[in-house]
Design a protein around this motif. Structure first.
Motif, mmCIF file in Angstrom:
data_model
loop_
_atom_site.group_PDB
_atom_site.id
_atom_site.type_symbol
_atom_site.label_atom_id
_atom_site.label_comp_id
_atom_site.label_asym_id
_atom_site.label_seq_id
_atom_site.Cartn_x
_atom_site.Cartn_y
_atom_site.Cartn_z
ATOM 1 N N LEU A 205 39.600 63.421 -17.634
ATOM 2 C CA LEU A 205 40.286 62.824 -18.425
ATOM 3 C C LEU A 205 41.943 62.792 -17.863
ATOM 4 O O LEU A 205 42.600 61.674 -17.801
ATOM 5 N N SER A 206 42.290 64.090 -17.774
ATOM 6 C CA SER A 206 43.630 64.042 -17.140
ATOM 7 C C SER A 206 43.876 63.306 -15.943
ATOM 8 O O SER A 206 45.087 62.747 -15.850
ATOM 9 N N GLU A 207 43.092 63.544 -15.048
ATOM 10 C CA GLU A 207 43.395 63.083 -13.702
ATOM 11 C C GLU A 207 42.985 61.315 -13.814
ATOM 12 O O GLU A 207 43.822 60.669 -12.877
ATOM 13 N N VAL A 208 42.266 60.762 -14.551
ATOM 14 C CA VAL A 208 42.062 59.412 -14.649
ATOM 15 C C VAL A 208 43.543 58.894 -15.361
ATOM 16 O O VAL A 208 44.338 58.025 -14.913
ATOM 17 N N THR A 209 44.004 59.635 -16.294
ATOM 18 C CA THR A 209 45.224 59.062 -16.797
ATOM 19 C C THR A 209 46.341 59.221 -16.152
ATOM 20 O O THR A 209 47.339 58.416 -16.064
ATOM 21 N N GLU A 210 46.460 60.123 -15.095
ATOM 22 C CA GLU A 210 47.670 60.333 -14.312
ATOM 23 C C GLU A 210 47.609 59.483 -13.370
ATOM 24 O O GLU A 210 48.688 58.550 -12.883
ATOM 25 N N ARG A 211 46.282 58.938 -12.727
ATOM 26 C CA ARG A 211 46.102 57.868 -11.679
ATOM 27 C C ARG A 211 46.707 56.439 -12.545
ATOM 28 O O ARG A 211 47.310 55.725 -11.943
ATOM 29 N N VAL A 212 46.028 56.245 -13.707
ATOM 30 C CA VAL A 212 46.271 55.007 -14.155
ATOM 31 C C VAL A 212 47.898 54.735 -14.496
ATOM 32 O O VAL A 212 48.375 53.699 -14.424
ATOM 33 N N ALA A 213 48.393 55.991 -15.098
ATOM 34 C CA ALA A 213 49.761 55.918 -15.528
ATOM 35 C C ALA A 213 50.652 55.693 -14.293
ATOM 36 O O ALA A 213 51.811 55.376 -14.301
ATOM 37 N N GLY A 214 50.211 56.324 -13.121
ATOM 38 C CA GLY A 214 50.988 56.194 -11.747
ATOM 39 C C GLY A 214 50.962 54.822 -11.398
ATOM 40 O O GLY A 214 51.911 54.579 -10.597
ATOM 41 N N VAL A 215 50.184 53.896 -11.783
ATOM 42 C CA VAL A 215 49.885 52.453 -11.497
ATOM 43 C C VAL A 215 50.814 51.627 -12.535
ATOM 44 O O VAL A 215 51.751 50.804 -12.033
ATOM 45 N N ALA A 216 50.445 51.876 -13.615
ATOM 46 C CA ALA A 216 50.942 51.140 -14.768
ATOM 47 C C ALA A 216 52.388 51.625 -15.513
ATOM 48 O O ALA A 216 52.902 50.879 -16.049
ATOM 49 N N GLY A 217 52.436 52.981 -15.035
ATOM 50 C CA GLY A 217 53.498 53.443 -16.047
ATOM 51 C C GLY A 217 52.911 54.034 -17.390
ATOM 52 O O GLY A 217 51.950 53.450 -17.890
ATOM 53 N N ALA A 218 53.147 55.343 -17.674
ATOM 54 C CA ALA A 218 52.888 56.099 -18.744
ATOM 55 C C ALA A 218 53.020 55.437 -19.871
ATOM 56 O O ALA A 218 52.236 55.245 -20.962
ATOM 57 N N ASP A 219 54.255 54.499 -20.120
ATOM 58 C CA ASP A 219 54.545 53.863 -21.238
ATOM 59 C C ASP A 219 53.705 52.463 -21.246
ATOM 60 O O ASP A 219 54.005 51.877 -22.394
ATOM 61 N N ARG A 220 52.851 52.374 -20.333
ATOM 62 C CA ARG A 220 52.024 51.150 -20.538
ATOM 63 C C ARG A 220 50.421 51.604 -20.430
ATOM 64 O O ARG A 220 49.719 50.851 -20.138
ATOM 65 N N THR A 221 50.376 52.714 -20.560
ATOM 66 C CA THR A 221 48.783 53.399 -20.703
ATOM 67 C C THR A 221 48.654 54.062 -21.971
ATOM 68 O O THR A 221 49.313 54.793 -22.685
ATOM 69 N N GLY A 222 47.646 53.604 -22.609
ATOM 70 C CA GLY A 222 46.819 54.346 -23.763
ATOM 71 C C GLY A 222 45.500 54.848 -23.497
ATOM 72 O O GLY A 222 45.056 54.449 -22.620
ATOM 73 N N VAL A 223 45.226 55.621 -24.513
ATOM 74 C CA VAL A 223 43.934 56.339 -24.281
ATOM 75 C C VAL A 223 42.914 56.280 -25.654
ATOM 76 O O VAL A 223 43.879 56.070 -26.645
ATOM 77 N N ARG A 224 41.787 56.021 -25.583
ATOM 78 C CA ARG A 224 40.676 55.942 -26.898
ATOM 79 C C ARG A 224 40.154 57.224 -26.746
ATOM 80 O O ARG A 224 39.259 57.389 -25.603
ATOM 81 N N LEU A 225 39.948 57.939 -27.627
ATOM 82 C CA LEU A 225 39.173 58.997 -27.902
ATOM 83 C C LEU A 225 38.349 58.892 -29.208
ATOM 84 O O LEU A 225 38.769 58.276 -30.261
ATOM 85 N N SER A 226 37.159 59.746 -29.416
ATOM 86 C CA SER A 226 36.449 59.563 -30.509
ATOM 87 C C SER A 226 35.883 61.023 -30.559
ATOM 88 O O SER A 226 34.959 61.641 -30.146
ATOM 89 N N PRO A 227 36.961 61.855 -31.638
ATOM 90 C CA PRO A 227 36.952 63.265 -31.490
ATOM 91 C C PRO A 227 35.819 63.976 -32.366
ATOM 92 O O PRO A 227 35.505 65.187 -32.358
ATOM 93 N N ASN A 228 35.276 63.069 -33.392
ATOM 94 C CA ASN A 228 34.379 63.684 -34.546
ATOM 95 C C ASN A 228 32.865 63.503 -34.317
ATOM 96 O O ASN A 228 33.143 61.857 -35.076
ATOM 97 N N GLY A 229 32.263 63.915 -34.574
ATOM 98 C CA GLY A 229 30.774 63.615 -34.467
ATOM 99 C C GLY A 229 30.114 63.108 -33.169
ATOM 100 O O GLY A 229 30.689 62.771 -32.454
ATOM 101 N N ALA A 230 28.760 63.096 -33.264
ATOM 102 C CA ALA A 230 27.980 62.550 -32.066
ATOM 103 C C ALA A 230 28.277 60.606 -31.938
ATOM 104 O O ALA A 230 28.485 60.185 -32.912
#
Length: 363
Positions: A205-230
């Protein structure tokens, strides 16, 4: 406290309200994952959302197994997306592309190869294919030397999203797909640098986000998580222990926004009694926090903003039949009901033919 209709800044994106359109798979692209002209009409109709998060969009053929879903790995797909983003912008909207690798949640008949995942596991049940529903297949574990190629795929898809005119991207790290399969110990059985400890499991997750933010800029990069439950067979023995560090890392990277899909015991896409983690994640993530799952009313959405649990709410299936959802919520107008039979069908029925409030009043 802010109102649901107050503007909000999501990184570089100035959203006029806090009603986001959640990603919604619709299956209107071609078999080659090229967007079709009707998709421009669909998204433009919904341009009054504070921000549209596009349907999940494949970063590679390996990662895209949903029939008739769109991609962003080649020039033809970029060309197909350009009229869509142009139509949204012409209607005054903003749109980001959700980047998708499904991992083991695919079938070889669609992708042309054995599914891949964090580990050699399989999902129970059946998967959608062009030949109907078929049993999920055993995935093979990605070799560690294949992971740089996955990162390259995310970077290329991000570049293509910007070429296609998107205002940014969102990394799909939720719902039991590839990154989620690495995050959670129910699917990640690895013993290398990407498995075992929480630090290792959040590495991809960290490496993907770093690569994507390196292209788009962190200020144009969002992330979706589903933290609770299967979700789709992917679960974790201690969600609090993995998702708080994950959110902390995303905060450090300065992403534009974090969206959390958090079903409850009565959820329409997955049900769980595992408590929502958004209040705890709120304490470690410094950027705009968006919550999602089964919000259908103004009062319910406003309540989470009033409680300072989130800054905005993404509405999913409510947007299917209500292209002008923000106006309906603002005025208290009744909502159209969607036709489940046309959620993933081809053609305009149940896609671009739901009436806007103004059309209903005129009739």
């Amino acid at each position: 406290m802010p109102d649901l209709f107050d503007p909000i800044r999501l990184g570089a994106i100035a959203a006029p309200n806090r009603i986001l359109m959640a990603p919604l798979t619709r299956g209107r692209a071609t078999r080659d994952a090229v967007p079709t002209p009707i998709m421009a009409d669909y998204y433009a109709q919904r341009a009054s959302a504070g921000l549209i998060i596009s349907e999940a969009t494949g970063i590679s053929r390996q990662g895209l197994g949903w029939p008739y879903a769109p991609g962003l790995w080649n020039d033809a797909q970029v060309a197909g997306w350009k009229p869509v983003t142009a139509a949204v912008h012409a209607a005054g909207g903003r749109i980001v592309a959700q980047l998708w690798h499904m991992g083991r949640q695919v079938h070889s008949s669609v992708i042309g190869a054995q599914p891949v995942s964090a580990s050699a596991t399989r999902t129970d049940g059946h998967v959608h294919t062009y030949e109907g529903r078929q049993p999920y297949e055993q995935a093979r574990a990605l070799d560690i030397d294949e992971l740089p190629g996955i990162l390259d795929d995310y970077a290329r898809a991000t570049e293509n999203a910007l070429k296609a005119g998107f205002d940014g991207v969102q990394i799909h790290a939720a719902n039991g797909y590839l990154i989620d399969q690495f995050l959670r110990d129910g699917a990640n059985l690895r013993t290398d640098a990407y498995g075992g400890s929480v630090e290792n499991r959040i590495r991809l997750l960290s490496e993907v986000t770093e690569r994507v933010a390196g292209v788009a800029g962190a200020d144009r990069t969002g992330v979706r998580l589903s933290p609770n439950g299967a979700t789709q067979g992917v679960d974790d023995s201690d969600p609090h222990a993995v998702f708080l560090p994950a959110a902390t890392r995303l905060s450090e990277l300065g992403i534009a926004f974090l969206e959390l899909r958090e079903p409850g015991p009565d959820g329409t896409f997955g049900r769980t009694d595992v408590p929502r983690l958004s209040p705890a994640i709120r304490t470690v993530f410094d950027g705009p926090l968006v919550v999602n799952s089964d919000y259908t009313t103004r009062d319910a959405a406003q309540a989470v903003i009033d409680a300072d649990t989130a800054d905005a709410v993404s509405f999913g299936r409510t947007f299917l039949a209500n292209p002008d959802l923000p106006e309906r919520l603002r005025t208290g107008a009744p909502l159209n009901e969607s036709n489940m039979a046309t959620w993933y069908s081809q053609g305009p029925e149940g896609y671009v033919d739901y009436p806007a409030l103004a059309d209903q009043e005129a009739a």
